[in-house]
Design an enzyme around this catalytic site. Structure first.
Site: not given
Length: 139
Positions: A12, A26, A28, A60-61, A63-64
């Protein structure tokens, strides 16, 4: 109302993650922070990891990298257990997502941890949710 990624194969944009900070979730299929990013569950089964699991976390900004809300763990049976593990992932993620919604509604008594169907959850999942979703494990 929070939204969920659960399968999108792209990141995103920061304008979205900052605008909706703390509201995007998310699911995962790994025990974060290990194994972030996109990969197939089969890769985990072939790994040297003794345990597999899933993480429900805020987006958040990165990756995971968001704050973990729930995690669960179960033994890695290797590729011979692929079908069973896929069912365990689905069961665990369904339980965690349903528990999160219940928690947001303030309708749940929180316990530190729970163990059911060979899966360790932290924090705990309510027994009625486990019972509801466990029927899919048995088919």
């Amino acid at each position: 109302m929070p939204c969920s990624l659960c399968g999108f194969s792209f990141l995103l944009p920061p304008e979205i993650t900052s605008k909706f900070e703390g509201k995007i979730v998310n699911s995962h299929h790994a025990l974060l922070p290990a194994h972030p990013g996109l990969f197939k569950k089969e890769k985990l089964l072939q790994s040297d990891d003794k345990f597999l699991g899933a993480t429900l976390h805020l987006v958040d900004e990165g990756v995971d990298t968001g704050r973990k809300l729930f995690q669960c763990v179960f033994p890695n049976p290797g590729m011979s257990g692929l079908e069973f593990v896929l069912k365990q992932y689905r069961f665990a993620q369904d339980c965690m997502i349903a528990q999160l919604v219940r928690d947001w509604q303030g309708a749940s008594a929180r316990h530190k941890e729970s163990f059911s169907k060979g899966i360790y959850f932290q924090p705990a999942i309510d027994n009625d949710l486990i019972a509801f979703f466990s029927k899919d494990l048995e088919s």
